[in-house]
Design a protein around this motif. Structure first.
Motif, short mmCIF file in Angstrom:
data_model
loop_
_atom_site.label_atom_id
_atom_site.label_comp_id
_atom_site.label_asym_id
_atom_site.label_seq_id
_atom_site.Cartn_x
_atom_site.Cartn_y
_atom_site.Cartn_z
N TRP A 101 51.01 66.22 0.12
CA TRP A 101 49.69 65.68 0.42
C TRP A 101 49.56 65.22 1.86
CZ3 TRP A 101 46.43 67.11 -3.10
CH2 TRP A 101 46.90 67.29 -4.41
N TYR A 102 50.71 65.02 2.54
CA TYR A 102 50.65 64.60 3.95
C TYR A 102 50.03 65.67 4.83
CZ TYR A 102 53.96 60.80 2.89
OH TYR A 102 54.57 59.69 2.40
N TYR A 103 50.05 66.92 4.38
CA TYR A 103 49.59 68.02 5.24
C TYR A 103 48.07 68.09 5.36
CZ TYR A 103 54.42 69.58 5.01
OH TYR A 103 55.78 69.64 5.11
N PHE A 104 47.33 67.49 4.41
CA PHE A 104 45.88 67.69 4.39
C PHE A 104 45.14 67.03 5.56
CE2 PHE A 104 46.82 69.32 0.28
CZ PHE A 104 45.88 70.32 0.14
N GLY A 105 45.69 65.89 6.03
CA GLY A 105 45.09 65.25 7.21
C GLY A 105 45.19 66.18 8.41
N GLY A 106 46.37 66.79 8.58
CA GLY A 106 46.60 67.71 9.71
C GLY A 106 45.73 68.95 9.59
N ILE A 107 45.55 69.44 8.37
CA ILE A 107 44.71 70.64 8.19
C ILE A 107 43.26 70.30 8.55
CG2 ILE A 107 43.84 72.33 6.51
CD1 ILE A 107 46.48 72.02 4.99
N THR A 108 42.81 69.10 8.16
CA THR A 108 41.44 68.68 8.50
C THR A 108 41.28 68.62 10.02
OG1 THR A 108 41.50 67.32 6.50
CG2 THR A 108 39.70 66.90 8.04
N PRO A 125 64.70 59.54 1.68
CA PRO A 125 65.12 60.53 2.69
C PRO A 125 64.01 60.78 3.70
CG PRO A 125 65.40 61.38 0.44
CD PRO A 125 64.68 60.09 0.32
N GLN A 126 64.37 61.01 4.93
CA GLN A 126 63.39 61.23 6.00
C GLN A 126 63.60 62.62 6.61
OE1 GLN A 126 61.06 58.75 7.06
NE2 GLN A 126 61.74 57.59 5.28
N MET A 127 62.51 63.19 7.08
CA MET A 127 62.56 64.48 7.76
C MET A 127 62.12 64.24 9.21
SD MET A 127 59.74 67.47 7.13
CE MET A 127 59.98 67.67 5.40
N PRO A 128 62.82 64.77 10.20
CA PRO A 128 62.35 64.59 11.58
C PRO A 128 60.94 65.18 11.74
CG PRO A 128 64.53 65.57 11.56
CD PRO A 128 64.04 65.59 10.15
N PHE A 129 60.05 64.44 12.42
CA PHE A 129 58.69 64.96 12.62
C PHE A 129 58.75 66.25 13.44
CE2 PHE A 129 54.86 65.45 15.15
CZ PHE A 129 53.89 65.41 14.16
N PHE A 130 59.56 66.20 14.52
CA PHE A 130 59.68 67.38 15.37
C PHE A 130 61.11 67.86 15.38
CE2 PHE A 130 59.75 69.87 19.22
CZ PHE A 130 58.51 70.50 19.19
N PRO A 131 61.41 69.09 15.06
CA PRO A 131 60.46 70.17 14.78
C PRO A 131 60.17 70.36 13.28
CG PRO A 131 62.62 71.12 15.08
CD PRO A 131 62.79 69.62 15.18
N ASN A 132 60.94 69.69 12.38
CA ASN A 132 60.87 70.03 10.94
C ASN A 132 59.46 69.94 10.35
OD1 ASN A 132 63.50 69.36 11.83
ND2 ASN A 132 64.19 69.40 9.71
N PHE A 133 58.86 68.72 10.42
CA PHE A 133 57.54 68.54 9.81
C PHE A 133 56.48 69.32 10.59
CE2 PHE A 133 53.49 66.42 9.04
CZ PHE A 133 53.49 66.34 7.66
N PHE A 134 56.62 69.29 11.91
CA PHE A 134 55.63 69.95 12.77
C PHE A 134 55.55 71.45 12.45
CE2 PHE A 134 54.50 72.20 16.70
CZ PHE A 134 53.26 71.62 16.94
N LEU A 135 56.70 72.09 12.27
CA LEU A 135 56.69 73.53 11.98
C LEU A 135 56.10 73.82 10.60
CD1 LEU A 135 60.08 74.70 13.52
CD2 LEU A 135 57.78 75.14 14.35
N ARG A 136 56.37 72.92 9.65
CA ARG A 136 55.76 73.08 8.31
C ARG A 136 54.24 72.91 8.40
NH1 ARG A 136 60.85 71.35 7.28
NH2 ARG A 136 61.83 71.96 5.32
N LEU A 190 52.48 73.51 10.99
CA LEU A 190 52.00 74.71 11.67
C LEU A 190 51.79 75.84 10.66
CD1 LEU A 190 51.51 74.96 14.71
CD2 LEU A 190 53.66 76.19 14.90
N MET A 191 52.71 75.96 9.70
CA MET A 191 52.57 76.97 8.65
C MET A 191 51.33 76.68 7.79
SD MET A 191 54.73 79.30 8.97
CE MET A 191 54.69 79.10 10.73
N ALA A 192 51.09 75.39 7.53
CA ALA A 192 49.89 75.01 6.75
C ALA A 192 48.63 75.41 7.53
CB ALA A 192 49.91 73.51 6.49
N TRP A 193 48.68 75.23 8.86
CA TRP A 193 47.52 75.62 9.68
C TRP A 193 47.31 77.13 9.63
CZ3 TRP A 193 48.08 72.34 14.83
CH2 TRP A 193 48.01 70.99 14.49
N TYR A 194 48.42 77.86 9.66
CA TYR A 194 48.31 79.32 9.55
C TYR A 194 47.67 79.69 8.21
CZ TYR A 194 50.54 81.35 13.63
OH TYR A 194 50.79 81.80 14.90
N GLY A 195 48.11 79.00 7.17
CA GLY A 195 47.54 79.23 5.83
C GLY A 195 46.04 78.98 5.83
#
Lengths: 364, 143
Positions: free
Chosen positions: A40-47, A236-247, A249-254
């Motif tokens: 659900w974190y991706y929807f803000g970025g897609i907007t 558990p945490q995921m680094p924002f860059f590049p891990n979350f950022f690249l994901r 980016l894939m959501a934006w491509y979608g």
């Protein structure tokens, strides 16, 4: 004697002027929590991505659009039939607007159900809700710009609702229309709101919203926090860059894929040119995101006790909006205990109302 | 000793700043308020020839800047009403099948006296007078 300066070095030149090392350090430390609801974190970025698409395609449309009743419809027709890729740019602008409002709604309700509005994120919620209101204002003002029959009557109805506001209603409607009725002055005004006033306010508020998200970090749902507290482990945490950022980016491509497909397969129609002296056509209805209030207004009788139904409807919408905006403040009681069931119930009720009344507004 | 002077300076600076802000905002707000554009008062318009409109049909006629709905109910009877729905300002049309005036926006129905039959409109439609001069239909405001 001329001053001797150091010759510029490839990396050092920008580093000295922009201080990119601090940005790299910041990105290296920023993390995103990983759990079952991370999606659900991706929807803000897609907007945000769709908003950028809106700005880009809107800028392109500005090259040909003419905001006057005599030329608006014809200029959009020209864009769609004569300008190379004009149909695609206009179609992407319209579809992207609709998808942006949809993802903004998904983002908002995910924030509600994951309790991301909790202290200290009340201002992030408030700025987000106002941004959604601005997105709807973008939709309403942009809808009139092609000057077709449906947009003309939607604007008549929308601005007449403003006239029902007690005391200031007449002046408010007059301000919105630029005169006593919807006409050329309204089109010019709405164009001004759409391309200058609203983007200006939105940019400031968007930056505030992003800065607040940045300051407080991503919120973890209380249930996830509780589970990890019980087991004694950290989330558990995921680094924002590049891990979350690249994901992301894939959501934006979608999103871009969906957008391109919708624009190409279902090009946005232009409709019939507005005629102020023609009756409202049968089957007229607003854009999907205004269907719920549209259908509600249909159901409210002409008079409720001594008040006109229109006023009651407007008052109801205003109270509902106020109650929703104030969500983070009533979501906790005076002892600071969260009213979890109330919030979930309110969220489910609002989703239910919007979905049911939108469907009824569409089909009936 | 210094405090009252500081307060005075604060008031002067604050007041000056507020006054400048108001002096900038006042013309801006006034500018946004659309001026009244007086339109020539229309009291009567021609709605065309009698034979142009068949019995049990209606048409929208331009009455100054307002739409008026002219209905020929029978061979000899004519009626005219403001075509602006009293609910939310949409333009109404004549429904031949039910002999009523209908607003498509929120499903408001009016009878041929302009009275609300059903739906959300709060008031009746304003009635206009219709006269036949020779073979011409003339719509006029009611006194």
């Amino acid at each position: 004697m001329a001053a001797v300066t150091e010759p510029p070095q490839q990396a050092g030149w920008f580093e000295e002027r922009l201080g990119l090392a601090s940005l790299r350090a910041f990105l290296a430390h920023k993390t995103v929590p990983v759990h079952a609801q991370t999606l659900w974190y991706y929807f803000g970025g897609i907007t945000l991505f769709l908003f950028v698409i809106q700005v880009l395609t809107g800028t392109l449309l500005l090259l040909y659009y003419r905001p006057s009743p005599a030329e608006a419809y014809e200029s959009v027709q020209f864009i769609m039939t004569r300008v190379q890729f004009g149909w695609l740019i206009r179609s992407i602008h319209s579809w992207s607007a609709n998808l942006m409002i949809l993802t903004a709604f998904v983002h908002m309700f995910s924030v509600v159900f994951l309790r991301a509005f909790r202290r200290p994120r009340e201002l992030t919620w408030l700025s987000g809700v106002v941004l959604l209101g601005l997105a709807l204002a973008f939709g309403f003002s942009g809808y009139l710009l092609p000057w077709n029959t449906i947009s003309y009557f939607a604007t008549k109805v929308g601005t007449d609702m403003a006239a029902a506001v007690p005391l200031v209603g007449r002046n408010l409607a007059r301000f919105l229309r630029g005169g006593s009725d919807v006409g050329g002055a309204t089109l010019t005004r709405f164009f001004g709101f759409h391309v200058a006033v609203l983007p200006g306010i939105t940019t400031i508020l968007l930056l505030t919203h992003l800065a607040l998200v940045q300051k407080h970090g991503m919120s973890s749902p209380p249930r996830v926090l509780e589970e990890h507290r019980r087991t004694g482990g950290a989330i558990p945490q995921m680094p924002f860059f590049p891990n979350f950022f690249l994901r992301e980016l894939m959501a934006w491509y979608g999103a871009l894929g969906v957008l391109g497909a919708m624009a190409a397969i279902f090009p946005w129609e232009l409709g019939v040119k507005a005629d102020p002296f023609a009756p409202a056509p049968a089957g007229i209805r607003p854009e999907w995101y205004f269907l719920a209030p549209f259908y509600t207004l249909k159901l409210i009788p002409s008079h409720v006790w001594i008040f006109e139904g229109e006023l009651i409807g407007l008052l109801g919408f205003a109270l509902l909006a106020l109650w929703w905006v104030a969500l983070p403040f009533w979501a906790v009681n005076s002892q600071g205990v969260e009213r979890t069931r109330w919030v979930t119930g309110a969220g489910v009720a609002l989703v239910g109302y919007l979905a049911t009344f939108s469907a009824l507004g569409y089909w009936r | 000793m210094d405090e009252p002077r500081r307060n005075l300076v604060r008031w002067l600076l604050g007041g000056g700043l507020s006054a400048s802000l108001i002096s900038f905002l006042y013309p801006a707000f006034k500018f946004m308020n659309p001026p009244d554009v007086p339109e020539a008062s229309v009291n009567e318009v021609s709605a065309g020839k009698v034979q142009d409109l068949k019995p049990n049909t209606g048409k929208i006629v331009k009455f100054g800047s307002l739409p008026v709905l002219l209905v020929r109910t029978t061979e000899t009877e004519w009626r005219a009403f403001s075509a602006v729905c009293t609910h939310l300002n949409c333009t109404v049309q004549y429904k031949e099948s039910s002999h009523q005036m209908w607003c498509a926006c929120h499903n408001g129905l009016y009878n041929l006296n302009g009275q609300v039959v059903s739906g959300p409109p709060p008031h009746p439609l304003e009635a206009y007078s219709v006269h036949i001069r020779g073979d011409e239909v003339v719509i006029s405001r009611r006194a």
